[in-house]
Design a protein around this motif. Structure first.
Motif, mmCIF file in Angstrom:
data_model
loop_
_atom_site.group_PDB
_atom_site.id
_atom_site.type_symbol
_atom_site.label_atom_id
_atom_site.label_comp_id
_atom_site.label_asym_id
_atom_site.label_seq_id
_atom_site.Cartn_x
_atom_site.Cartn_y
_atom_site.Cartn_z
ATOM 1 N N ASP A 1 0.816 -1.230 0.000
ATOM 2 C CA ASP A 1 0.000 0.000 0.000
ATOM 3 C C ASP A 1 0.841 1.268 0.000
ATOM 4 O O ASP A 1 0.524 2.240 0.694
ATOM 5 N N VAL A 2 1.913 1.235 -0.741
ATOM 6 C CA VAL A 2 2.785 2.408 -0.875
ATOM 7 C C VAL A 2 2.691 2.863 -2.327
ATOM 8 O O VAL A 2 2.615 2.018 -3.227
ATOM 9 N N VAL A 3 2.698 4.176 -2.564
ATOM 10 C CA VAL A 3 2.679 4.662 -3.954
ATOM 11 C C VAL A 3 3.912 4.112 -4.662
ATOM 12 O O VAL A 3 5.028 4.250 -4.156
ATOM 13 N N PRO A 4 3.741 3.444 -5.817
ATOM 14 C CA PRO A 4 4.890 2.785 -6.453
ATOM 15 C C PRO A 4 6.043 3.739 -6.728
ATOM 16 O O PRO A 4 5.833 4.874 -7.153
ATOM 17 N N VAL A 5 7.259 3.252 -6.459
ATOM 18 C CA VAL A 5 8.466 4.036 -6.706
ATOM 19 C C VAL A 5 8.478 4.451 -8.179
ATOM 20 O O VAL A 5 8.131 3.675 -9.062
ATOM 21 N N GLY A 6 8.835 5.722 -8.420
ATOM 22 C CA GLY A 6 8.857 6.216 -9.798
ATOM 23 C C GLY A 6 7.572 6.924 -10.194
ATOM 24 O O GLY A 6 7.556 7.700 -11.144
ATOM 25 N N ASP A 7 6.472 6.681 -9.451
ATOM 26 C CA ASP A 7 5.210 7.366 -9.773
ATOM 27 C C ASP A 7 5.194 8.755 -9.131
ATOM 28 O O ASP A 7 5.840 8.973 -8.106
ATOM 29 N N PRO A 8 4.408 9.682 -9.716
ATOM 30 C CA PRO A 8 4.233 10.981 -9.040
ATOM 31 C C PRO A 8 3.626 10.750 -7.657
ATOM 32 O O PRO A 8 2.737 9.898 -7.497
ATOM 33 N N GLY A 9 4.130 11.462 -6.668
ATOM 34 C CA GLY A 9 3.579 11.330 -5.314
ATOM 35 C C GLY A 9 4.187 10.190 -4.515
ATOM 36 O O GLY A 9 3.810 9.959 -3.369
ATOM 37 N N ALA A 10 5.151 9.462 -5.086
ATOM 38 C CA ALA A 10 5.809 8.382 -4.323
ATOM 39 C C ALA A 10 6.617 9.005 -3.185
ATOM 40 O O ALA A 10 7.270 10.032 -3.361
ATOM 41 N N ASP A 11 6.549 8.393 -2.012
ATOM 42 C CA ASP A 11 7.243 8.911 -0.829
ATOM 43 C C ASP A 11 8.599 8.207 -0.717
ATOM 44 O O ASP A 11 8.683 7.005 -0.510
ATOM 45 N N GLU A 12 9.647 9.003 -0.847
ATOM 46 C CA GLU A 12 11.023 8.470 -0.871
ATOM 47 C C GLU A 12 11.330 7.678 0.416
ATOM 48 O O GLU A 12 11.935 6.598 0.364
ATOM 49 N N ASP A 13 10.904 8.188 1.565
ATOM 50 C CA ASP A 13 11.188 7.517 2.843
ATOM 51 C C ASP A 13 10.506 6.161 2.921
ATOM 52 O O ASP A 13 11.094 5.172 3.357
ATOM 53 N N GLU A 14 9.225 6.137 2.519
ATOM 54 C CA GLU A 14 8.475 4.874 2.565
ATOM 55 C C GLU A 14 9.128 3.838 1.665
ATOM 56 O O GLU A 14 9.281 2.672 2.026
ATOM 57 N N TRP A 15 9.520 4.287 0.465
ATOM 58 C CA TRP A 15 10.147 3.363 -0.480
ATOM 59 C C TRP A 15 11.462 2.820 0.088
ATOM 60 O O TRP A 15 11.744 1.640 0.046
ATOM 61 N N ARG A 16 12.268 3.701 0.691
ATOM 62 C CA ARG A 16 13.556 3.248 1.230
ATOM 63 C C ARG A 16 13.362 2.261 2.376
ATOM 64 O O ARG A 16 14.084 1.275 2.494
ATOM 65 N N ASP A 17 12.383 2.539 3.233
ATOM 66 C CA ASP A 17 12.073 1.611 4.336
ATOM 67 C C ASP A 17 11.749 0.220 3.798
ATOM 68 O O ASP A 17 12.204 -0.785 4.313
ATOM 69 N N LEU A 18 10.940 0.195 2.754
ATOM 70 C CA LEU A 18 10.523 -1.078 2.160
ATOM 71 C C LEU A 18 11.692 -1.735 1.411
ATOM 72 O O LEU A 18 11.952 -2.936 1.544
ATOM 73 N N ALA A 19 12.417 -0.923 0.640
ATOM 74 C CA ALA A 19 13.499 -1.452 -0.200
ATOM 75 C C ALA A 19 14.584 -2.128 0.630
ATOM 76 O O ALA A 19 15.225 -3.077 0.181
ATOM 77 N N ALA A 20 14.768 -1.655 1.870
ATOM 78 C CA ALA A 20 15.829 -2.214 2.713
ATOM 79 C C ALA A 20 15.618 -3.701 3.009
ATOM 80 O O ALA A 20 16.542 -4.395 3.430
ATOM 81 N N TYR A 21 14.398 -4.206 2.785
ATOM 82 C CA TYR A 21 14.105 -5.625 3.039
ATOM 83 C C TYR A 21 13.952 -6.452 1.764
ATOM 84 O O TYR A 21 13.653 -7.631 1.826
ATOM 85 N N LEU A 22 14.117 -5.820 0.609
ATOM 86 C CA LEU A 22 13.551 -6.397 -0.614
ATOM 87 C C LEU A 22 14.443 -7.395 -1.371
ATOM 88 O O LEU A 22 13.945 -8.178 -2.167
#
Length: 450
Positions: free
Chosen positions: A383-404
């Motif tokens: 439920d995070v705005v997809p990375v690369g889309d307008p309005g994507a939250d950089e912090d949320e993406w980084r939090d998620l990416a750290a586990y990916l």
């Protein structure tokens, strides 16, 4: 003097506790939520564990682990241990084991080595490894009686559960000079049921110098025999880096990467070497090359890390080269306990994507290419705005990416974390030296850790 009314200890309403736990996933609310949960103390442990086992979000899992192990601490130990013993599925065991091994409570782990649950015994041994390992010039833990810990682990070498026996073997290889002498005693005086394992530990600790000529020949024979029909096992070393190539051409991969002095090695030894080489300082001089696993060959070790500032440029070059030769190639890094993630994907000689995410730094310097469809899908699932889309939250993406990294590796090919008895294996793995060792000297664990 201020006069304070004695504050009443209240049990929080269930709803507010649940809210506080959910708030851990939100970077803005996190710190206040932690304080509330710590104030509830042992009363919060049960609900935190319930949420940990039901959580869909890896970010939330990581935060719950932190609160239990780092902030609530030892008062949560027994409850976490009981939950681990009772856990019925692999994913629950994995999550609980991560919390259990993060307490760093060595005395409690030593007691837990005799627990009736194999899962608890294995995790207790791993907890000792995390708190006491001296691999890679790490300073011994000043609060620990190493002789006592070594003696407590030795009986586990003959544990009825093979996974526990294997774990004990690895951990003993990381506890320093006291181990060698104890293993030599066992080689000479027995008990007989520990002699074979003592040989393997001795070889891993002291390299070939630690072995008599007869023992050396015995080890080579042992590996060849074990390697023939050994089932695959998960190669999860706490901080794991690997290159993945969709081929069974192990020899071709070895040659293309400029690896040399390849010696046959079981999965167990590959994992032992990988754990040793990535613990507290990266050993770039050596890698473990798997046999063919479900059609792929993996090259495991810090040398393969695509987002290590010292290695990134070279890994980009060799993975591009591998992808030119084999159509595709990838490299990954994954650090458990919040160490972050990195990935590099190449096709036909061209890098399609590279990305790194760490807690302490954004890894942005490594970014190449556009987000992969699998990265965007992971965002949608969380439920995070997809990375690369307008309005994507950089912090949320980084939090998620750290586990990916492990997830992406499994979707794009084969993840070393997912290997197991179900994996189709062809051939025998090898431990080999890297071009780095030619320039900087051989790895530092005796002549060779087998």
């Amino acid at each position: 003097m201020h006069h304070h009314e004695p504050s009443e200890q209240r049990v929080p309403e269930k709803e507010t506790m649940v809210d506080a736990i959910k708030a851990l996933a939100d970077p803005d609310l996190r710190e206040a939520a932690r304080e509330r949960l710590v104030a509830w103390g042992s009363g919060a442990v049960g609900p935190l564990l319930g949420e940990l086992l039901g959580a869909d979000s890896p970010v939330l899992c990581g935060q719950i682990e932190f609160v239990l192990a780092e902030r609530i601490g030892p008062v949560a130990f027994d409850e976490v241990m009981a939950a681990l013993a009772a856990a019925e599925d692999q994913e629950s065991r994995r999550r609980l084991s991560r919390v259990f091994t993060a307490f760093r409570a060595v005395d409690r782990y030593v007691d837990a080595l005799s627990h009736p649950s194999a899962e608890v015994r294995s995790s207790a041994a791993y907890g000792i490894q995390c708190a006491c390992s001296v691999a890679f010039g790490r300073e011994p833990n000043a609060d620990v009686d190493y002789a006592l810990v070594i003696d407590a682990l030795i009986p586990l070498l003959a544990d009825p559960d093979p996974g526990v026996a294997q774990r004990a073997e690895w951990v003993l290889t990381m506890l320093g000079p006291g181990v060698e002498e104890r293993m030599r005693d066992i080689r000479v005086q027995g008990p007989g049921n520990l002699r074979a394992q003592a040989l393997t530990v001795l070889a891993a600790v002291g390299g070939e110098e630690a072995l008599s000529a007869a023992d050396r020949a015995a080890v080579e024979r042992l590996i060849r025999i074990k390697g023939r029909d050994e089932p695959a096992q998960s190669l999860d070393t706490c901080s794991t880096s690997w290159i993945a190539v969709p081929t069974g051409d192990q020899q071709g991969v070895v040659e293309l990467l400029g690896l040399y002095e390849a010696r046959p090695a079981t999965f167990a030894l590959g994992l032992s070497v990988g754990g040793h080489d990535s613990h507290d300082g990266a050993e770039y001089g050596r890698v473990y090359v798997t046999p063919e696993v479900d059609g792929w060959t993996l090259v495991l070790g810090p040398w393969s890390n695509p987002v290590d500032p010292d290695r990134a440029e070279d890994v980009l070059r060799v993975v591009s080269e591998l992808s030119r030769h084999y159509g595709r190639a990838q490299a990954y890094y994954f650090g458990e306990q919040g160490g972050g993630s990195g990935w590099l994907v190449a096709e036909g000689g061209t890098v399609v994507r590279r990305f790194g995410s760490y807690w302490d730094d954004d890894g942005a310097q490594f970014t190449v290419g556009e987000p992969l469809p699998e990265e965007r899908a992971a965002c949608i699932e969380e439920d995070v705005v997809p990375v690369g889309d307008p309005g994507a939250d950089e912090d949320e993406w980084r939090d998620l990416a750290a586990y990916l990294a492990p997830t992406l590796a499994g979707q794009l090919g084969v993840s070393p974390m997912d290997l197991g008895p179900h994996t189709t294996v062809r051939g025998v793995g090898a431990v080999a030296l890297t071009p780095y060792a030619r320039e900087h000297g051989r790895p530092c664990t005796g002549a060779y850790a087998i």
